[in-house]
Design a protein around this motif. Structure first.
Motif, PDB file in Angstrom:
ATOM      1  N   ALA A  85      62.230  50.159  50.942  1.00 24.90           N
ATOM      2  CA  ALA A  85      61.788  48.799  50.624  1.00 24.90           C
ATOM      3  C   ALA A  85      61.164  48.132  51.848  1.00 24.90           C
ATOM      4  O   ALA A  85      60.089  47.519  51.757  1.00 24.90           O
ATOM      5  CB  ALA A  85      62.963  47.979  50.108  1.00 24.90           C
ATOM      6  N   THR A 136      57.166  47.428  52.239  1.00 20.72           N
ATOM      7  CA  THR A 136      56.780  46.014  52.340  1.00 20.72           C
ATOM      8  C   THR A 136      55.827  45.798  53.504  1.00 20.72           C
ATOM      9  O   THR A 136      54.802  45.107  53.367  1.00 20.72           O
ATOM     10  CB  THR A 136      58.023  45.125  52.506  1.00 20.72           C
ATOM     11  N   SER A 150      60.021  42.585  61.416  1.00 18.82           N
ATOM     12  CA  SER A 150      59.827  41.400  60.576  1.00 18.82           C
ATOM     13  C   SER A 150      60.580  40.190  61.113  1.00 18.82           C
ATOM     14  O   SER A 150      60.068  39.067  61.108  1.00 18.82           O
ATOM     15  CB  SER A 150      60.262  41.679  59.132  1.00 18.82           C
ATOM     16  N   LEU A 173      54.446  37.567  54.942  1.00 16.39           N
ATOM     17  CA  LEU A 173      55.409  37.693  53.846  1.00 16.39           C
ATOM     18  C   LEU A 173      55.509  36.395  53.058  1.00 16.39           C
ATOM     19  O   LEU A 173      55.540  36.410  51.812  1.00 16.39           O
ATOM     20  CB  LEU A 173      56.779  38.084  54.413  1.00 16.39           C
TER      21      LEU A 173
END
Length: 316
Positions: free
Chosen positions: A46, A50, A297, A307
């Motif tokens: 994931a 992403t 991130s 995001l």
């Protein structure tokens, strides 16, 4: 080495499959490990998917740094997928065997991706050096041709390293035991159970893998020495903090990855402990690929902004 033994016997083995003993024989522990391993794998997929998607769709993430980051995420997905699905299957199944060819292929892809990541992390260090030390020439120094060249070199070096190591390990004779004290087919545990004289294989593995790991590591270290030297010349504290913050994520990933890889592969076989190898392997094969997206991130405002923009578009 017995030189009276027929030459052809060195290229033969009585073992047609191996047994991956994994972590634990206790069914209760295996169920818990399966749940933890599955969650880690899903988070890895994931997180890295992403990052790849954000870099693909967001124009603000089209700089050279994110070109390398996207490729790193792709490598991490492939890297963890060579070992974790088989590990999860073995945790639920009584049959923990893997064929000789399957074992060779698993090692080949795992070592290829690991070597490629070593070199790619060095290329990312060069990217940070160019951005901080030569900001006006950054785009020129990291133009599309240079980026593709560095990426191609990373894959070429990783593939060459893997071919040599895989050929050396699987040209050995396996006869006394087919039990690999590990959760995947890796170089140290396979050398440990071979009934051939492994001196030459260990020497070649140590030399080739050492070059592939140590040379990029030294180049990465050199890049950061030049970066620190350049940042110290900045007069304002805010300027220094801003410059260092752009390197923090990469430096964290480099420290974890190189530390565990060097500990595992740049040691003689006699220095390897089965328990230590398992614990360290979990770090670089499972934990690090899962942490990388979180590190990039959480510490990167541009990724956070991308995001947020993607989530707003999704809601509208």
């Amino acid at each position: 080495m017995d030189f009276n033994k027929p030459v052809e016997s060195w290229n033969q083995t009585s073992v047609k499959e191996f047994v991956l003993t994994g972590f634990s024989v206790d069914p209760k522990n295996q169920t818990l490990l399966f749940v933890i391993g599955l969650l880690a794998y899903l988070l890895t997929l994931a997180g890295n998917l992403t990052i790849i998607a954000l870099i693909w769709i967001d124009r603000c993430l089209q700089s050279p740094m994110y070109f390398f980051l996207g490729n790193l995420s792709f490598i991490e997905i492939c890297y963890t997928s060579t070992t974790v699905p088989k590990m999860l299957w073995d945790l639920l199944s009584r049959d923990k065997t893997i064929s000789l060819i399957g074992c060779a292929l698993q090692m080949y892809f795992f070592v290829t991706l690991g070597g490629t990541e070593c070199v790619l992390l060095s290329a990312m260090a060069y990217d940070r050096y160019a951005a901080i030390c030569h900001p006006l020439s950054y785009i020129l120094l990291l133009n599309q041709q240079v980026r593709r060249g560095l990426l191609a070199a990373s894959w070429a070096i990783g593939t060459f390293n893997s071919i040599v190591n895989t050929v050396m390990v699987f040209s050995l004779h396996y006869c006394h035991s087919n039990k690999i004290n590990h959760f995947f087919c890796d170089i140290p545990p396979l050398l440990r159970i071979s009934c051939s004289d492994t001196f030459l294989s260990q020497l070649i593995t140590f030399s080739i893998s050492g070059c592939v790991i140590i040379m990029p590591f030294c180049l990465t270290l050199l890049s950061y020495i030049l970066i620190v030297s350049s940042v110290l010349k900045i007069h304002t504290v805010h300027g220094k903090m801003k410059a260092f913050s752009t390197c923090a994520s990469h430096l964290t990933v480099v420290s974890i990855f190189y530390g565990t890889i060097i500990y595992t592969y740049i040691r003689p076989s006699s220095a390897h402990s089965i328990e230590e190898d398992l614990q360290v392997s979990v770090l670089y094969a499972i934990i690090t690929p899962m942490l990388n997206p979180l590190i990039y991130s959480f510490r990167n405002k541009e990724v956070q902004g991308a995001l947020q923009r993607a989530l707003r578009k999704g809601k509208s």
